[in-house]
Design a protein around this motif. Structure first.
Motif, PDB file in Angstrom:
ATOM      1  N   GLU A 143      28.895  29.716  35.577  1.00  0.00           N
ATOM      2  CA  GLU A 143      29.155  29.749  34.138  1.00  0.00           C
ATOM      3  C   GLU A 143      28.963  31.159  33.593  1.00  0.00           C
ATOM      4  O   GLU A 143      29.740  31.629  32.752  1.00  0.00           O
ATOM      5  CB  GLU A 143      28.210  28.781  33.418  1.00  0.00           C
ATOM      6  CG  GLU A 143      28.274  28.820  31.893  1.00  0.00           C
ATOM      7  CD  GLU A 143      29.630  28.450  31.337  1.00  0.00           C
ATOM      8  OE1 GLU A 143      29.919  28.831  30.185  1.00  0.00           O
ATOM      9  OE2 GLU A 143      30.418  27.790  32.058  1.00  0.00           O
ATOM     10  N   ARG A 144      27.935  31.857  34.080  1.00  0.00           N
ATOM     11  CA  ARG A 144      27.697  33.232  33.632  1.00  0.00           C
ATOM     12  C   ARG A 144      28.860  34.135  34.017  1.00  0.00           C
ATOM     13  O   ARG A 144      29.337  34.946  33.215  1.00  0.00           O
ATOM     14  CB  ARG A 144      26.394  33.760  34.237  1.00  0.00           C
ATOM     15  CG  ARG A 144      25.980  35.136  33.708  1.00  0.00           C
ATOM     16  CD  ARG A 144      24.920  35.767  34.581  1.00  0.00           C
ATOM     17  NE  ARG A 144      25.444  36.094  35.901  1.00  0.00           N
ATOM     18  CZ  ARG A 144      26.212  37.147  36.160  1.00  0.00           C
ATOM     19  NH1 ARG A 144      26.564  37.971  35.182  1.00  0.00           N
ATOM     20  NH2 ARG A 144      26.647  37.373  37.388  1.00  0.00           N
ATOM     21  N   GLN A 145      29.342  33.982  35.262  1.00  0.00           N
ATOM     22  CA  GLN A 145      30.446  34.805  35.731  1.00  0.00           C
ATOM     23  C   GLN A 145      31.740  34.493  34.969  1.00  0.00           C
ATOM     24  O   GLN A 145      32.520  35.397  34.650  1.00  0.00           O
ATOM     25  CB  GLN A 145      30.652  34.591  37.226  1.00  0.00           C
ATOM     26  CG  GLN A 145      29.518  35.147  38.089  1.00  0.00           C
ATOM     27  CD  GLN A 145      29.770  34.940  39.571  1.00  0.00           C
ATOM     28  OE1 GLN A 145      30.827  34.470  39.984  1.00  0.00           O
ATOM     29  NE2 GLN A 145      28.783  35.299  40.400  1.00  0.00           N
ATOM     30  N   ARG A 146      31.962  33.206  34.690  1.00  0.00           N
ATOM     31  CA  ARG A 146      33.158  32.817  33.941  1.00  0.00           C
ATOM     32  C   ARG A 146      33.136  33.422  32.547  1.00  0.00           C
ATOM     33  O   ARG A 146      34.140  33.982  32.076  1.00  0.00           O
ATOM     34  CB  ARG A 146      33.246  31.298  33.835  1.00  0.00           C
ATOM     35  CG  ARG A 146      34.496  30.788  33.093  1.00  0.00           C
ATOM     36  CD  ARG A 146      34.386  29.325  32.758  1.00  0.00           C
ATOM     37  NE  ARG A 146      33.283  29.073  31.840  1.00  0.00           N
ATOM     38  CZ  ARG A 146      33.350  29.302  30.523  1.00  0.00           C
ATOM     39  NH1 ARG A 146      34.446  29.825  29.986  1.00  0.00           N
ATOM     40  NH2 ARG A 146      32.312  29.040  29.754  1.00  0.00           N
ATOM     41  N   LYS A 147      31.999  33.334  31.896  1.00  0.00           N
ATOM     42  CA  LYS A 147      31.871  33.870  30.547  1.00  0.00           C
ATOM     43  C   LYS A 147      32.030  35.383  30.546  1.00  0.00           C
ATOM     44  O   LYS A 147      32.664  35.962  29.655  1.00  0.00           O
ATOM     45  CB  LYS A 147      30.516  33.473  29.962  1.00  0.00           C
ATOM     46  CG  LYS A 147      30.351  33.762  28.493  1.00  0.00           C
ATOM     47  CD  LYS A 147      29.068  33.167  27.963  1.00  0.00           C
ATOM     48  CE  LYS A 147      28.937  33.390  26.471  1.00  0.00           C
ATOM     49  NZ  LYS A 147      27.682  32.796  25.924  1.00  0.00           N
ATOM     50  N   GLU A 148      31.464  36.037  31.556  1.00  0.00           N
ATOM     51  CA  GLU A 148      31.560  37.492  31.617  1.00  0.00           C
ATOM     52  C   GLU A 148      32.998  37.930  31.881  1.00  0.00           C
ATOM     53  O   GLU A 148      33.460  38.949  31.366  1.00  0.00           O
ATOM     54  CB  GLU A 148      30.628  38.040  32.696  1.00  0.00           C
ATOM     55  CG  GLU A 148      30.433  39.547  32.637  1.00  0.00           C
ATOM     56  CD  GLU A 148      30.007  40.035  31.260  1.00  0.00           C
ATOM     57  OE1 GLU A 148      30.640  40.986  30.753  1.00  0.00           O
ATOM     58  OE2 GLU A 148      29.077  39.441  30.681  1.00  0.00           O
TER      59      GLU A 148
ATOM     60  N   LYS B 235      22.105  46.785  28.902  1.00  0.00           N
ATOM     61  CA  LYS B 235      22.218  45.394  29.321  1.00  0.00           C
ATOM     62  C   LYS B 235      23.504  45.221  30.122  1.00  0.00           C
ATOM     63  O   LYS B 235      24.470  45.947  29.912  1.00  0.00           O
ATOM     64  CB  LYS B 235      22.222  44.448  28.114  1.00  0.00           C
ATOM     65  CG  LYS B 235      20.848  44.042  27.637  1.00  0.00           C
ATOM     66  CD  LYS B 235      20.914  42.874  26.672  1.00  0.00           C
ATOM     67  CE  LYS B 235      19.516  42.415  26.284  1.00  0.00           C
ATOM     68  NZ  LYS B 235      19.557  41.237  25.377  1.00  0.00           N
ATOM     69  N   PRO B 236      23.510  44.265  31.044  1.00  0.00           N
ATOM     70  CA  PRO B 236      24.712  44.079  31.863  1.00  0.00           C
ATOM     71  C   PRO B 236      25.878  43.506  31.058  1.00  0.00           C
ATOM     72  O   PRO B 236      25.693  42.980  29.961  1.00  0.00           O
ATOM     73  CB  PRO B 236      24.242  43.089  32.939  1.00  0.00           C
ATOM     74  CG  PRO B 236      23.105  42.349  32.303  1.00  0.00           C
ATOM     75  CD  PRO B 236      22.416  43.352  31.431  1.00  0.00           C
ATOM     76  N   GLY B 237      27.062  43.619  31.631  1.00  0.00           N
ATOM     77  CA  GLY B 237      28.241  43.046  30.999  1.00  0.00           C
ATOM     78  C   GLY B 237      28.937  44.010  30.055  1.00  0.00           C
ATOM     79  O   GLY B 237      28.509  45.147  29.845  1.00  0.00           O
TER      80      GLY B 237
END
Length: 250
Positions: A147-152, A191-193
């Motif tokens: 989910e984190r990867q999809r959102k990113e 922060k990442p992303g």
């Protein structure tokens, strides 16, 4: 001849404002207070000493009604009604003096030193596996990471459709909508992303485009902020009035 009596309320509800700060407080006071005692009660609300106070009464339309200039007179002897404003003028205090946080001494601790403490909230959560320290089963961890990867990825794709100079609206949940100009697009060190650097139209930001010692873009102090792409919409957004921000940004 029939006797007629006039009965008034024994208390009055007024809004207290002060030249020392920009906010006000609504309070109820008994009308049989002397103005001197009334000033003493206002010390805790305004930070001014009673001896330095000059009191002015304003109606709902912010028009001056009278000055409460007799310390021995009763509050009820003045034409004070519910909903009126009692403004405290203190010539010994600068406007906003009690709101300037830069004058407040702050205690600071490094991230490494805080991590070593055993009596902190963080240490308590770590010991009890609470919050972000909660142990997840492998399947739950996998789903969370997906989910984190999809959102990113969605944030990256949206960021790539923007360009520096675009007019935009920032829409963060439970915050007023704010407008500005896109000044930075990409990864950051703090922060990442992907993050979008915004030069707001009004001083509703958190910085001047500089975070963690690195200048990502330039703008006046309090006009800059960084927001995730998902919270930014670009388009024909002309400048408008002042809004206020919360803390869901960097």
């Amino acid at each position: 001849m029939e006797n007629i009596s006039v009965i008034t309320q024994s208390q009055v509800n007024v809004r207290i404002t002060s030249s020392a700060n920009s906010f006000g407080t609504e309070k109820r006071f008994p009308k049989d207070l002397t103005i001197g005692d009334f000033k003493s009660k206002l010390e805790l609300l305004t930070g001014s000493l009673s001896g330095n106070m000059r009191l002015e009464a304003y109606d709902r339309d912010n028009k001056l009604v009278c000055k409460l200039d007799n310390d021995g007179a009763l509050l009820g002897s003045y034409p004070i009604d519910d909903g009126m404003i009692i403004h405290v003028v203190d010539p010994t205090i600068k406007v906003g003096e009690f709101e300037d946080l830069s004058k407040v001494e702050k205690y600071e601790i490094s991230e490494d030193d805080y991590a070593k403490k055993t009596d902190s909230v963080r240490a308590f959560k770590e010991r009890n596996k609470l919050g972000r320290f909660k142990e997840l089963d492998p399947e739950e961890e996998r789903k969370k990471e997906e989910e984190r990867q999809r959102k990113e990825q969605e944030n990256k794709e949206k960021a790539e459709k923007m360009k520096v100079g675009d007019r935009c609206e920032v829409r963060v949940l439970n915050q007023p909508t704010r407008r500005g100009t896109v000044k930075y697009i990409g990864l950051t060190d703090f922060k990442p992303g992907y993050w979008i650097g915004i030069h707001y139209d009004e001083p509703v930001g958190k910085n001047n485009g500089r975070v963690g010692g690195k200048q990502y873009f330039e703008c006046p102090d309090k006009y800059g902020g960084f927001v995730k792409p998902e919270n930014v919409e670009v388009g024909d957004f002309p400048e408008e009035g002042l809004d206020f921000s919360d803390e869901d940004e960097i």
